[in-house]
Design a protein around this motif. Structure first.
Motif, PDB file in Angstrom:
ATOM      1  N   PHE A  18      44.098  39.925  39.588  1.00 40.93           N
ATOM      2  CA  PHE A  18      44.078  40.500  40.930  1.00 40.93           C
ATOM      3  C   PHE A  18      43.787  42.000  40.888  1.00 40.93           C
ATOM      4  O   PHE A  18      42.883  42.495  41.564  1.00 40.93           O
ATOM      5  CB  PHE A  18      45.431  40.217  41.593  1.00 40.93           C
ATOM      6  N   VAL A  19      44.524  42.742  40.076  1.00 38.34           N
ATOM      7  CA  VAL A  19      44.355  44.195  40.006  1.00 38.34           C
ATOM      8  C   VAL A  19      43.041  44.550  39.318  1.00 38.34           C
ATOM      9  O   VAL A  19      42.317  45.447  39.764  1.00 38.34           O
ATOM     10  CB  VAL A  19      45.558  44.849  39.281  1.00 38.34           C
ATOM     11  N   GLY A  20      42.685  43.844  38.249  1.00 40.06           N
ATOM     12  CA  GLY A  20      41.446  44.136  37.528  1.00 40.06           C
ATOM     13  C   GLY A  20      40.206  43.902  38.369  1.00 40.06           C
ATOM     14  O   GLY A  20      39.262  44.692  38.353  1.00 40.06           O
ATOM     15  N   THR A  21      40.203  42.818  39.126  1.00 46.08           N
ATOM     16  CA  THR A  21      39.066  42.523  39.999  1.00 46.08           C
ATOM     17  C   THR A  21      38.946  43.559  41.110  1.00 46.08           C
ATOM     18  O   THR A  21      37.846  44.028  41.416  1.00 46.08           O
ATOM     19  CB  THR A  21      39.205  41.119  40.607  1.00 46.08           C
ATOM     20  N   GLY A  22      40.067  43.927  41.698  1.00 48.07           N
ATOM     21  CA  GLY A  22      40.044  44.947  42.740  1.00 48.07           C
ATOM     22  C   GLY A  22      39.581  46.298  42.225  1.00 48.07           C
ATOM     23  O   GLY A  22      38.807  47.001  42.879  1.00 48.07           O
ATOM     24  N   TYR A  23      40.037  46.669  41.040  1.00 47.76           N
ATOM     25  CA  TYR A  23      39.632  47.945  40.440  1.00 47.76           C
ATOM     26  C   TYR A  23      38.134  47.942  40.149  1.00 47.76           C
ATOM     27  O   TYR A  23      37.432  48.914  40.426  1.00 47.76           O
ATOM     28  CB  TYR A  23      40.418  48.172  39.148  1.00 47.76           C
ATOM     29  N   PHE A  25      35.601  46.058  41.477  1.00 47.16           N
ATOM     30  CA  PHE A  25      34.737  46.069  42.658  1.00 47.16           C
ATOM     31  C   PHE A  25      34.895  47.339  43.482  1.00 47.16           C
ATOM     32  O   PHE A  25      33.946  47.809  44.091  1.00 47.16           O
ATOM     33  CB  PHE A  25      34.967  44.825  43.513  1.00 47.16           C
ATOM     34  N   GLY A  26      36.107  47.910  43.494  1.00 46.74           N
ATOM     35  CA  GLY A  26      36.292  49.196  44.168  1.00 46.74           C
ATOM     36  C   GLY A  26      35.503  50.299  43.492  1.00 46.74           C
ATOM     37  O   GLY A  26      34.841  51.117  44.138  1.00 46.74           O
ATOM     38  N   GLY A  27      35.550  50.330  42.170  1.00 45.88           N
ATOM     39  CA  GLY A  27      34.779  51.322  41.425  1.00 45.88           C
ATOM     40  C   GLY A  27      33.287  51.088  41.538  1.00 45.88           C
ATOM     41  O   GLY A  27      32.492  52.029  41.575  1.00 45.88           O
ATOM     42  N   LEU A  28      32.893  49.828  41.601  1.00 45.97           N
ATOM     43  CA  LEU A  28      31.474  49.521  41.757  1.00 45.97           C
ATOM     44  C   LEU A  28      30.954  50.001  43.105  1.00 45.97           C
ATOM     45  O   LEU A  28      29.822  50.467  43.210  1.00 45.97           O
ATOM     46  CB  LEU A  28      31.261  48.013  41.602  1.00 45.97           C
ATOM     47  N   LEU A  29      31.793  49.919  44.128  1.00 45.59           N
ATOM     48  CA  LEU A  29      31.390  50.451  45.431  1.00 45.59           C
ATOM     49  C   LEU A  29      31.244  51.968  45.379  1.00 45.59           C
ATOM     50  O   LEU A  29      30.344  52.530  45.992  1.00 45.59           O
ATOM     51  CB  LEU A  29      32.400  50.067  46.503  1.00 45.59           C
ATOM     52  N   LEU A  30      32.144  52.622  44.656  1.00 40.25           N
ATOM     53  CA  LEU A  30      32.096  54.089  44.587  1.00 40.25           C
ATOM     54  C   LEU A  30      30.957  54.605  43.723  1.00 40.25           C
ATOM     55  O   LEU A  30      30.330  55.609  44.051  1.00 40.25           O
ATOM     56  CB  LEU A  30      33.423  54.626  44.047  1.00 40.25           C
ATOM     57  N   VAL A  61      27.791  52.052  33.816  1.00 46.19           N
ATOM     58  CA  VAL A  61      28.835  52.108  34.847  1.00 46.19           C
ATOM     59  C   VAL A  61      29.584  50.782  34.976  1.00 46.19           C
ATOM     60  O   VAL A  61      30.821  50.773  34.953  1.00 46.19           O
ATOM     61  CB  VAL A  61      28.249  52.570  36.198  1.00 46.19           C
ATOM     62  N   PRO A  62      28.933  49.630  35.092  1.00 46.87           N
ATOM     63  CA  PRO A  62      29.710  48.384  35.202  1.00 46.87           C
ATOM     64  C   PRO A  62      30.539  48.086  33.961  1.00 46.87           C
ATOM     65  O   PRO A  62      31.658  47.578  34.061  1.00 46.87           O
ATOM     66  CB  PRO A  62      28.650  47.304  35.409  1.00 46.87           C
ATOM     67  N   ILE A  63      30.013  48.413  32.787  1.00 48.54           N
ATOM     68  CA  ILE A  63      30.758  48.153  31.548  1.00 48.54           C
ATOM     69  C   ILE A  63      31.992  49.041  31.479  1.00 48.54           C
ATOM     70  O   ILE A  63      33.093  48.572  31.155  1.00 48.54           O
ATOM     71  CB  ILE A  63      29.839  48.366  30.326  1.00 48.54           C
ATOM     72  N   ILE A  64      31.843  50.307  31.799  1.00 46.37           N
ATOM     73  CA  ILE A  64      32.972  51.234  31.774  1.00 46.37           C
ATOM     74  C   ILE A  64      34.005  50.841  32.824  1.00 46.37           C
ATOM     75  O   ILE A  64      35.211  50.866  32.566  1.00 46.37           O
ATOM     76  CB  ILE A  64      32.484  52.682  31.975  1.00 46.37           C
ATOM     77  N   LEU A  65      33.551  50.467  34.022  1.00 46.72           N
ATOM     78  CA  LEU A  65      34.487  50.042  35.067  1.00 46.72           C
ATOM     79  C   LEU A  65      35.242  48.780  34.669  1.00 46.72           C
ATOM     80  O   LEU A  65      36.434  48.647  34.979  1.00 46.72           O
ATOM     81  CB  LEU A  65      33.745  49.823  36.381  1.00 46.72           C
ATOM     82  N   ALA A  66      34.588  47.847  33.999  1.00 45.03           N
ATOM     83  CA  ALA A  66      35.264  46.628  33.562  1.00 45.03           C
ATOM     84  C   ALA A  66      36.345  46.952  32.532  1.00 45.03           C
ATOM     85  O   ALA A  66      37.456  46.413  32.593  1.00 45.03           O
ATOM     86  CB  ALA A  66      34.255  45.643  32.988  1.00 45.03           C
ATOM     87  N   PHE A  72      43.796  49.226  33.229  1.00 42.52           N
ATOM     88  CA  PHE A  72      44.683  49.539  34.342  1.00 42.52           C
ATOM     89  C   PHE A  72      45.489  48.322  34.764  1.00 42.52           C
ATOM     90  O   PHE A  72      46.695  48.411  35.022  1.00 42.52           O
ATOM     91  CB  PHE A  72      43.877  50.099  35.519  1.00 42.52           C
ATOM     92  N   SER A  73      44.839  47.162  34.830  1.00 43.27           N
ATOM     93  CA  SER A  73      45.562  45.958  35.244  1.00 43.27           C
ATOM     94  C   SER A  73      46.586  45.536  34.195  1.00 43.27           C
ATOM     95  O   SER A  73      47.662  45.048  34.546  1.00 43.27           O
ATOM     96  CB  SER A  73      44.585  44.823  35.535  1.00 43.27           C
ATOM     97  N   LEU A  74      46.288  45.726  32.921  1.00 42.38           N
ATOM     98  CA  LEU A  74      47.285  45.434  31.884  1.00 42.38           C
ATOM     99  C   LEU A  74      48.465  46.388  31.980  1.00 42.38           C
ATOM    100  O   LEU A  74      49.610  45.990  31.746  1.00 42.38           O
ATOM    101  CB  LEU A  74      46.646  45.504  30.495  1.00 42.38           C
TER     102      LEU A  74
END
Length: 110
Positions: A18-23, A25-30, A61-66, A72-74
């Motif tokens: 839940f937290v990892g997916t939100g982080y 996609f939120g970062g991908l939007l930014l 960017v997507p790799i770093i965000l993932a 963060f989620s861990l």
């Protein structure tokens, strides 16, 4: 994604998802949307270094965000797990009522 909450709360794996997916996609939007617009503009430049930097930025960017989302989620899941060890988290799901039209309504105030 389905979130299942039972009498013990959310599991650690569900919190990580839940937290990892939100982080992510939120970062991908930014950062991802501006990258989509900056990427084609970088090829108007004559400098080959700028083209390479834009290409690296676009794919990094997507790799770093993932990776950041996972870390963060861990961290959040570890905090949740540690908090449950010292003070159990108690919650009560509101009982659903069915009104006359057949739709379900909750007792909780909105």
């Amino acid at each position: 994604m389905k979130i299942q909450i039972n009498e013990n709360g959310m599991s650690t794996g569900q919190i990580v998802k839940f937290v990892g997916t939100g982080y992510f996609f939120g970062g991908l939007l930014l950062f991802g949307i501006p990258a989509i617009f900056i990427f084609p503009l970088s090829f108007l430049s004559e400098n080959p270094e700028e083209k390479f930097e834009a290409l690296v930025f676009f794919f990094a960017v997507p790799i770093i965000l993932a990776m950041q989302g996972l870390m963060f989620s861990l961290l959040v899941a570890a905090g949740h797990w540690l908090f449950k060890k010292f003070k159990p988290i108690e919650f009560e799901l509101p009982a659903n009522k069915v009104n006359q039209s057949g739709t379900s309504q909750s007792d909780a105030p909105v």
